[in-house]
Motif scaffolding. Structure first.
Motif, PDB file in Angstrom:
ATOM      1  N   GLY A  77       5.887  -0.011  -7.816  1.00 48.08           N
ATOM      2  CA  GLY A  77       5.949   0.105  -6.364  1.00 48.08           C
ATOM      3  C   GLY A  77       5.842  -1.231  -5.662  1.00 48.08           C
ATOM      4  N   LEU A  78       4.989  -2.120  -6.192  1.00 49.52           N
ATOM      5  CA  LEU A  78       4.844  -3.446  -5.588  1.00 49.52           C
ATOM      6  C   LEU A  78       6.135  -4.254  -5.737  1.00 49.52           C
ATOM      7  CD1 LEU A  78       2.691  -5.188  -4.166  1.00 49.52           C
ATOM      8  CD2 LEU A  78       2.125  -6.145  -6.395  1.00 49.52           C
ATOM      9  N   ILE A  79       6.772  -4.161  -6.882  1.00 49.10           N
ATOM     10  CA  ILE A  79       8.034  -4.868  -7.099  1.00 49.10           C
ATOM     11  C   ILE A  79       9.117  -4.354  -6.151  1.00 49.10           C
ATOM     12  CG2 ILE A  79       9.906  -5.245  -8.758  1.00 49.10           C
ATOM     13  CD1 ILE A  79       7.773  -5.213 -10.963  1.00 49.10           C
ATOM     14  N   LEU A  80       9.218  -3.038  -6.034  1.00 48.42           N
ATOM     15  CA  LEU A  80      10.239  -2.463  -5.163  1.00 48.42           C
ATOM     16  C   LEU A  80       9.945  -2.741  -3.694  1.00 48.42           C
ATOM     17  CD1 LEU A  80      10.819   0.945  -6.948  1.00 48.42           C
ATOM     18  CD2 LEU A  80      12.315  -1.054  -6.935  1.00 48.42           C
ATOM     19  N   MET A  81       8.678  -2.876  -3.342  1.00 52.18           N
ATOM     20  CA  MET A  81       8.338  -3.252  -1.970  1.00 52.18           C
ATOM     21  C   MET A  81       8.947  -4.609  -1.620  1.00 52.18           C
ATOM     22  SD  MET A  81       4.588  -4.235  -0.463  1.00 52.18           S
ATOM     23  CE  MET A  81       4.720  -5.866  -1.251  1.00 52.18           C
ATOM     24  N   VAL A  82       8.791  -5.568  -2.525  1.00 57.21           N
ATOM     25  CA  VAL A  82       9.306  -6.908  -2.270  1.00 57.21           C
ATOM     26  C   VAL A  82      10.836  -6.909  -2.289  1.00 57.21           C
ATOM     27  CG1 VAL A  82       9.336  -9.295  -3.088  1.00 57.21           C
ATOM     28  CG2 VAL A  82       7.224  -7.967  -3.207  1.00 57.21           C
ATOM     29  N   ILE A  83      11.433  -6.221  -3.273  1.00 58.99           N
ATOM     30  CA  ILE A  83      12.894  -6.220  -3.383  1.00 58.99           C
ATOM     31  C   ILE A  83      13.535  -5.575  -2.164  1.00 58.99           C
ATOM     32  CG2 ILE A  83      14.829  -5.266  -4.691  1.00 58.99           C
ATOM     33  CD1 ILE A  83      13.196  -5.648  -7.211  1.00 58.99           C
ATOM     34  N   VAL A 121       2.807 -16.746  -4.413  1.00 58.45           N
ATOM     35  CA  VAL A 121       1.405 -16.756  -4.832  1.00 58.45           C
ATOM     36  C   VAL A 121       0.637 -15.619  -4.170  1.00 58.45           C
ATOM     37  CG1 VAL A 121      -0.736 -18.093  -4.763  1.00 58.45           C
ATOM     38  CG2 VAL A 121       1.418 -19.224  -5.332  1.00 58.45           C
ATOM     39  N   LEU A 122       0.898 -15.374  -2.896  1.00 64.45           N
ATOM     40  CA  LEU A 122       0.204 -14.304  -2.188  1.00 64.45           C
ATOM     41  C   LEU A 122       0.549 -12.939  -2.778  1.00 64.45           C
ATOM     42  CD1 LEU A 122      -1.629 -13.439   0.114  1.00 64.45           C
ATOM     43  CD2 LEU A 122       0.368 -13.404   1.618  1.00 64.45           C
ATOM     44  N   ILE A 123       1.793 -12.726  -3.126  1.00 64.42           N
ATOM     45  CA  ILE A 123       2.191 -11.456  -3.746  1.00 64.42           C
ATOM     46  C   ILE A 123       1.462 -11.266  -5.079  1.00 64.42           C
ATOM     47  CG2 ILE A 123       4.126 -10.202  -4.768  1.00 64.42           C
ATOM     48  CD1 ILE A 123       5.903 -11.516  -2.635  1.00 64.42           C
ATOM     49  N   GLY A 124       1.365 -12.333  -5.855  1.00 63.33           N
ATOM     50  CA  GLY A 124       0.637 -12.242  -7.111  1.00 63.33           C
ATOM     51  C   GLY A 124      -0.827 -11.907  -6.906  1.00 63.33           C
ATOM     52  N   LEU A 125      -1.454 -12.516  -5.913  1.00 64.67           N
ATOM     53  CA  LEU A 125      -2.863 -12.234  -5.626  1.00 64.67           C
ATOM     54  C   LEU A 125      -3.055 -10.795  -5.155  1.00 64.67           C
ATOM     55  CD1 LEU A 125      -3.957 -15.540  -3.846  1.00 64.67           C
ATOM     56  CD2 LEU A 125      -4.451 -14.821  -6.184  1.00 64.67           C
TER      57      LEU A 125
END
Length: 316
Positions: A247-253, A284-288
């Motif tokens: 879900g986090l990946i698809l949010m960014v994409i 970096v923020l997405i990773g955190l």
């Protein structure tokens, strides 16, 4: 029955029977009073030092690879001199200016953070929570009904085999450039993993437990609440954990290709305006955010599965 009236049964007559050369046995209370009291234990400071050393070794073993990657990033960025791949130190410096440039009233988070991050997390939360409700509900149905499993299994397998990003143009045509498109894509990518893991967990419940529950004349609601769902919960939680990352990946994409706000949108704006430090700061923020979400989910998972005695990845 033994006769207890003999001279041996009276302690006061026993000293008269001792010979002159026999040793006199002192009472235990007087001997203990004259003898110095010792615990018989010595403080093993080497054991405490060894335990601390082992804890330090585990901590180093957990972060050494990350430290190597970060150091390699810094060295490569400084030696390469490319504006597309800046050193880590410059990225972190710009990260503080971009996301943490506020006062205590805003928790030291900038206005850009509150504007963009809250927008992205709101979309993620709505899409993922909808996937949790639908995935667990349909997964329980598929796990308990063989007819439903045979009927809908091809549909489930078909959608799980399709990359979710392929459906992005279709979602844009249906919903337009709105939050609904982002929520739909997050939901569609997360729901299948939850559904399959839930169905597999429910179908794998021990038949002996179900027979025991029926022998106790448990109602259908109590059966699901007390037996089926708790037994399937380990696999349900595994599906939720995997879907969290999807879900986090698809949010960014989805925000990169079709939106006007959010972290993905910030990456596109920074890339198109050649602000590469801002782009890397968003990375970096997405990773955190992903690390924080997984940490929170780990706490919830340990609490939900506190009855299950397993070490999992923590035991490695």
């Amino acid at each position: 029955m033994l006769n207890q009236t003999g001279p041996e049964s009276h302690p006061e007559t026993m000293p008269a029977r001792l010979s002159a050369g026999a040793a006199v046995v002192e009472p235990a209370s007087s001997a203990a009073a004259e003898r110095p009291v010792t615990t018989g234990r010595t403080v093993d400071r080497s054991g405490h030092f060894g335990a601390g050393l082992r804890r330090f070794g585990k901590s180093v073993g957990a972060v050494w690879l990350l430290a190597v990657v970060l150091v390699g990033w810094e060295i490569y960025g400084r030696l390469g001199g490319s504006v597309f791949f800046p050193p880590l130190s410059k990225v972190l410096q710009h990260f503080g200016t971009m996301w943490l440039s506020s006062d205590a009233s805003n928790l030291y988070l900038s206005d850009l953070f509150w504007d963009q991050v809250t927008t992205s997390l709101s979309r993620f939360a709505r899409g993922w929570c909808l996937a949790v409700v639908v995935g667990i509900g349909v997964g329980v149905l598929l796990g308990r009904s063989r007819v439903a499993a045979r009927m809908y299994n091809p549909v489930v397998r078909f959608f799980t085999s399709i990359p979710n990003t392929v459906l992005l143009p279709i979602a844009v045509q249906i919903f337009g450039v709105t939050d609904g498109m982002n929520i739909f894509l997050i939901f569609l990518g997360s729901v299948w993993v939850i559904m399959i893991n839930t169905a597999d967990g429910v179908a794998g419940v021990d038949p002996m437990w179900l027979r025991s529950a029926r022998s106790l004349r448990l109602g259908r609601g109590t059966l699901y609440r007390r037996v089926v769902i708790p037994a399937a919960m380990p696999q349900v939680m595994a599906g939720l954990r995997v879907s969290l990352g999807i879900g986090l990946i698809l949010m960014v994409i989805s925000e990169i290709y079709a939106t006007t706000a959010g972290l993905g949108y910030q990456i596109v704006v920074a890339q198109s305006s050649f602000q590469y430090l801002s782009m890397w700061s968003a990375f970096v923020l997405i990773g955190l955010i992903g690390i924080v979400l997984n940490a929170v989910f780990s706490v919830v998972e340990r609490r939900v599965l506190r009855w299950q005695r397993r070490a999992g990845l923590a035991g490695l």
